[in-house]
Design an enzyme around this catalytic site. Structure first.
Site, mmCIF file in Angstrom:
data_model
loop_
_atom_site.group_PDB
_atom_site.id
_atom_site.type_symbol
_atom_site.label_atom_id
_atom_site.label_comp_id
_atom_site.label_asym_id
_atom_site.label_seq_id
_atom_site.Cartn_x
_atom_site.Cartn_y
_atom_site.Cartn_z
ATOM 1 N N SER A 66 0.854 -1.089 -0.106
ATOM 2 C CA SER A 66 -0.120 0.122 -0.080
ATOM 3 C C SER A 66 0.775 1.157 -0.018
ATOM 4 C CB SER A 66 -0.768 0.062 1.165
ATOM 5 O OG SER A 66 -0.158 0.194 2.412
ATOM 6 N N ASP B 174 6.531 -11.008 6.969
ATOM 7 C CA ASP B 174 6.804 -10.049 8.013
ATOM 8 C C ASP B 174 8.280 -9.648 8.314
ATOM 9 O OD1 ASP B 174 6.754 -8.350 10.465
ATOM 10 O OD2 ASP B 174 5.431 -9.576 11.374
ATOM 11 N N VAL B 175 8.751 -8.376 7.905
ATOM 12 C CA VAL B 175 10.261 -7.969 8.000
ATOM 13 C C VAL B 175 10.498 -7.852 9.428
ATOM 14 C CG1 VAL B 175 9.945 -6.575 5.683
ATOM 15 C CG2 VAL B 175 9.630 -5.635 7.908
ATOM 16 N N TYR C 237 8.836 6.619 16.870
ATOM 17 C CA TYR C 237 8.996 6.871 15.411
ATOM 18 C C TYR C 237 10.293 7.762 15.197
ATOM 19 C CZ TYR C 237 7.821 7.690 10.762
ATOM 20 O OH TYR C 237 7.865 8.038 9.226
ATOM 21 N N LYS D 3 13.713 6.671 13.202
ATOM 22 C CA LYS D 3 14.137 7.280 11.846
ATOM 23 C C LYS D 3 15.216 8.194 12.174
ATOM 24 C CE LYS D 3 10.615 5.928 9.722
ATOM 25 N NZ LYS D 3 10.909 4.803 8.483
#
Length: 281
Positions: A42, A92-93, A186, A190
């Site tokens: 997606s 699934d990573v 998050y 990152k």
């Protein structure tokens, strides 16, 4: 190797003698190369797979939702006559064995890996006071550990082929604080991706492997779902972005192709921030 002992990738060698400006668009072609795109079921990952395939690459699309991947691969394979040019690896990573299967399946099907787009990621809005430690651990596993592991697993094939390109999809929030959108897990992950990108780039530069980070700003995706229709969210984005709107998926196409192919062969260890000017304020 070239005269400096630095390994040249196949696409760099192919383009080395083409200095005619009229052929500049060829620098964005990936004919015959193989690209893995994680999180391809997606959003931006789906778009990345379509763009890479559109410029000639064979693509390996991977995510957990097999049905969506099959639909994507079916469309891509219909667009190009001949042997299948899109491979589905439902995985699934966050699972080590699945990451190994993604890479081994790619090599088995196409014989090589030239481009890895580490796009899969997770994140949610939550204040740190309410943030469960498992949320933080999950974010680090998916956003950082899986990315590191897939890069490590893909590097031998790239080295054997003469080089390649790894694109780590980070975020502008790897460079600045996320708040008032509160998501420490998050932002931390990152930020880690940005510096991991630098380290891998330096370690692998003489093997012909370029490693860069693509850092989007506010773009429509599953993680930003609803922002494009929520009035308060739109006011927030418009008032803080010099180009006063969210980005559109196609506005990452050029950056992706620059980092993936011959147009960017002297570019490594960098973060390409595509954010409408958010981080320039």
């Amino acid at each position: 190797p070239n005269h400096n002992g630095v390994v040249c990738s196949r696409y760099l060698a192919d383009m080395a003698d083409q200095h005619d400006p009229s052929t500049a668009l060829d620098l964005f072609r990936l004919n015959g190369l193989t690209a893995i795109v994680t999180g391809a079921s997606s959003g931006l990952g789906n778009r990345f797979a379509r763009v890479l395939h559109g410029v000639g690459a064979n693509v390996v699309v991977t995510a957990r939702r097999a049905e969506r991947l099959e639909q994507l691969a079916g469309e891509l394979n219909e667009q190009r006559p001949g042997p299948a040019s899109a491979l589905v690896v439902a995985a699934d990573v966050g699972i080590e064995a699945d990451r190994e299967r993604i890479v081994s399946s790619s090599v088995e099907q196409f014989g090589r890996i030239d481009v890895l787009v580490n796009n899969a990621g997770v994140g949610a809005k939550v204040a740190i006071e309410d943030e469960d430690i498992e949320v933080f651990r999950r974010a680090m596993e998916i956003n950082v550990t899986a990315l590191w592991h897939l890069a490590k697993l893909s590097a031998p094939s790239m080295t054997e082929s003469g080089g390649g390109a790894i694109i780590n999809v980070a975020s502008m929030l790897g460079h600045v604080a996320s708040s008032p959108v509160k998501q420490s897990h998050y932002s931390a992950s990152k930020g880690a991706v940005v510096n991991l990108t630098r380290e891998l780039a330096v370690q692998w530069a003489r093997k012909g492997i370029r490693v860069n980070a693509l850092c989007p700003g506010w773009f429509p995706s599953e993680m930003t779902e609803g922002m494009d229709t929520d009035e308060a969210s739109q006011r927030f984005v418009k008032s803080n972005t010099p180009i006063p709107r969210m980005g559109e998926a196609h506005e990452l196409d050029g950056a992706l192709l620059l980092l993936a192919g011959p147009a960017g062969t002297f570019l490594t260890g960098q973060s390409l921030i595509v954010d409408g000017g958010w981080t320039a304020r």
